[in-house]
Write a protein that holds these residues in place. Structure first.
Motif, PDB file in Angstrom:
ATOM      1  N   ARG A 283       0.764  -1.081  -0.467  1.00 31.12           N
ATOM      2  CA  ARG A 283       0.012   0.285   0.019  1.00 31.12           C
ATOM      3  C   ARG A 283       0.834   1.539   0.367  1.00 31.12           C
ATOM      4  NH1 ARG A 283      -2.219   2.951   4.244  1.00 31.12           N
ATOM      5  NH2 ARG A 283      -1.002   2.461   6.604  1.00 31.12           N
TER       6      ARG A 283
ATOM      7  N   ASN B  81       0.352   4.971  -0.975  1.00 30.63           N
ATOM      8  CA  ASN B  81      -1.941   5.486  -1.658  1.00 30.63           C
ATOM      9  C   ASN B  81      -2.377   5.568  -0.290  1.00 30.63           C
ATOM     10  OD1 ASN B  81      -3.569   4.503  -2.275  1.00 30.63           O
ATOM     11  ND2 ASN B  81      -3.483   2.809  -3.459  1.00 30.63           N
TER      12      ASN B  81
ATOM     13  N   ARG C  91      -5.193   6.389  -0.540  1.00 24.94           N
ATOM     14  CA  ARG C  91      -6.767   5.844  -0.780  1.00 24.94           C
ATOM     15  C   ARG C  91      -6.925   4.358   0.076  1.00 24.94           C
ATOM     16  NH1 ARG C  91     -10.478   7.430  -4.980  1.00 24.94           N
ATOM     17  NH2 ARG C  91      -9.268   9.086  -6.154  1.00 24.94           N
TER      18      ARG C  91
ATOM     19  N   THR D 123      -7.796  -5.639  -3.786  1.00 27.10           N
ATOM     20  CA  THR D 123      -7.736  -4.288  -3.791  1.00 27.10           C
ATOM     21  C   THR D 123      -6.265  -3.811  -4.654  1.00 27.10           C
ATOM     22  OG1 THR D 123      -7.714  -3.866  -1.330  1.00 27.10           O
ATOM     23  CG2 THR D 123      -6.200  -2.392  -2.193  1.00 27.10           C
TER      24      THR D 123
ATOM     25  N   GLY E 262      -2.575   1.805  -6.875  1.00 24.20           N
ATOM     26  CA  GLY E 262      -2.917   3.103  -7.015  1.00 24.20           C
ATOM     27  C   GLY E 262      -1.548   3.868  -6.649  1.00 24.20           C
ATOM     28  N   ARG E 263      -2.126   5.327  -7.578  1.00 22.82           N
ATOM     29  CA  ARG E 263      -0.472   6.122  -7.522  1.00 22.82           C
ATOM     30  C   ARG E 263      -0.495   6.256  -5.503  1.00 22.82           C
ATOM     31  NH1 ARG E 263      -3.684  11.215 -10.580  1.00 22.82           N
ATOM     32  NH2 ARG E 263      -5.341   9.804  -9.900  1.00 22.82           N
TER      33      ARG E 263
ATOM     34  N   SER F 294       0.845   3.229  -4.090  1.00 22.77           N
ATOM     35  CA  SER F 294       1.242   2.312  -3.922  1.00 22.77           C
ATOM     36  C   SER F 294       2.828   1.625  -4.647  1.00 22.77           C
ATOM     37  CB  SER F 294       0.153   1.295  -4.953  1.00 22.77           C
ATOM     38  OG  SER F 294      -1.584   1.307  -4.591  1.00 22.77           O
TER      39      SER F 294
ATOM     40  N   GLN G  66     -11.061   2.426  -2.798  1.00 23.26           N
ATOM     41  CA  GLN G  66      -9.692   2.074  -3.430  1.00 23.26           C
ATOM     42  C   GLN G  66      -9.402   2.286  -4.315  1.00 23.26           C
ATOM     43  OE1 GLN G  66      -9.595  -1.673  -1.203  1.00 23.26           O
ATOM     44  NE2 GLN G  66      -8.697  -0.729   0.819  1.00 23.26           N
TER      45      GLN G  66
ATOM     46  N   ASP H  78      -8.417   3.954  -8.080  1.00 19.52           N
ATOM     47  CA  ASP H  78      -7.667   4.956  -8.516  1.00 19.52           C
ATOM     48  C   ASP H  78      -7.861   4.911  -9.527  1.00 19.52           C
ATOM     49  OD1 ASP H  78      -6.051   7.449  -9.443  1.00 19.52           O
ATOM     50  OD2 ASP H  78      -3.664   6.369  -7.976  1.00 19.52           O
TER      51      ASP H  78
ATOM     52  N   PHE I 265      -5.232   6.075 -12.984  1.00 19.11           N
ATOM     53  CA  PHE I 265      -4.093   5.033 -12.427  1.00 19.11           C
ATOM     54  C   PHE I 265      -3.915   3.855 -13.573  1.00 19.11           C
ATOM     55  CE2 PHE I 265      -1.737   1.345 -10.933  1.00 19.11           C
ATOM     56  CZ  PHE I 265      -0.298   1.901 -10.482  1.00 19.11           C
TER      57      PHE I 265
END
Length: 313
Positions: free
Chosen positions: A71, A74, A76, A87, A90-91, A93, A302, A304, A307
């Motif tokens: 994670r 991130n 989110r 999950t 995303g930006r 991570s 969660q 994004d 992304f």
């Protein structure tokens, strides 16, 4: 390339996945092997003795630290506890590269040129309170966060039967090798897989095993058609490996079958947009069906939308 070996119990799925891993590693190709079967035998099939194989740290026992690492920052994802198996990254991570310096690959054991990761066996403590998907969730997170490049391979020995379809894990692979014996049960599993995978553009190739002659090949072809890629017969080399004896050369026809499988894998082109879209789709399904209630958050948040998993060169 992300590759799964699936099939009914006793079909030889673990044996053939170990032979494929050995084949890739023997050619000097980077390969991570993952034992995601409820019966953890891949390590022994790759050449470890049972004591060493049993001591490999299980991904399922380190899930919290794996989640915490993945994670990253991130925004989110509120905590590791709020991460579920679907999950998506995303930006912020942390993404993984094959064999990288990270807490996931650090759990691996080098064996015959490959890195072996294991989900962990189903224990007495799990009975009545857990399902095996809680362990394979670590594999799904790994594959969702892995940026694998050309000439790199992840080979997953999946649990037997159609349990692979109990999560979105089956969409994480570029190719699934379904190991089928030339029997009604063997081809029955094939029909089940094809039906489940029909709406998800999942590539399935059948690898026959325990084939004794042309009649067996004809039987398989009559039931699976052009999906039959290749087949394996009886092998003195495999029997030697199963007895713990190394150094017996694999028969040329079986070696050729493994090379055909490798070329089939290399011929796949991943649709990264579809890979991401399906990750999001199954995360939404999980969030709405059980994960939101279990975690106490809206886990759809969660995702994004800006992304995309970076594509390696």
């Amino acid at each position: 390339m992300k590759v799964a070996f699936v099939g009914k119990g006793g079909s030889g799925k673990t044996t053939l996945s170990s032979l494929f891993v050995r084949h890739l590693a023997g050619q000097g190709r980077p390969v991570v092997a993952i034992d995601a079967d409820i019966n953890q035998h891949l390590g022994v099939a790759l050449g470890l003795d049972e004591d060493r194989a049993a001591k490999i740290p299980a991904l399922g026992d380190h899930l919290t630290e794996i989640k915490e690492y993945l994670r990253g920052d991130n925004p989110r994802i509120s905590s590791a506890a709020s991460m579920v198996k679907t999950t998506p990254p995303g930006r912020g991570s942390r993404l993984l590269r094959l064999g990288g310096d990270d807490p996931v690959h650090a759990l691996g054991q080098e064996v015959n040129g490959a890195t072996l990761l294991v989900t962990g066996a189903f224990t007495e403590e799990d009975l009545g309170v857990a399902c095996y998907h809680s362990k394979t969730g670590a594999v799904e997170l790994y594959l969702n966060h892995l940026v694998d490049g050309p000439g790199e391979y992840v080979v997953v020995d999946m649990t037997a039967g159609a349990d692979s379809f109990a999560s979105g894990l089956f969409t994480r692979f570029d190719l699934m090798f379904l190991v089928a014996e030339p029997t009604r049960k063997g081809v029955g599993v094939y029909r089940q897989y094809v039906e489940y995978a029909a709406d998800y553009d999942v590539a399935i190739k059948v690898v026959g095993n325990k084939v004794t002659g042309p009649d067996d090949v004809a039987y398989l072809r009559s039931h699976v058609g052009d999906d039959l890629l290749t087949w394996f017969g009886q092998s003195a080399a495999v029997r030697a490996l199963e007895q713990g004896r190394e150094g017996v050369a694999l028969e040329p026809e079986n070696e050729a079958a493994l090379e055909l499988m490798r070329r089939q894998v290399d011929g796949r082109t991943r649709d990264w947009d579809r890979f991401w879209r399906q990750a999001v789709e199954f995360h939404v399904k999980n969030a709405r069906s059980w994960a939101n209630r279990a975690v106490g958050e809206d886990l759809e948040a969660q995702i994004d939308p800006g992304f995309r998993v970076p594509q390696p060169i």
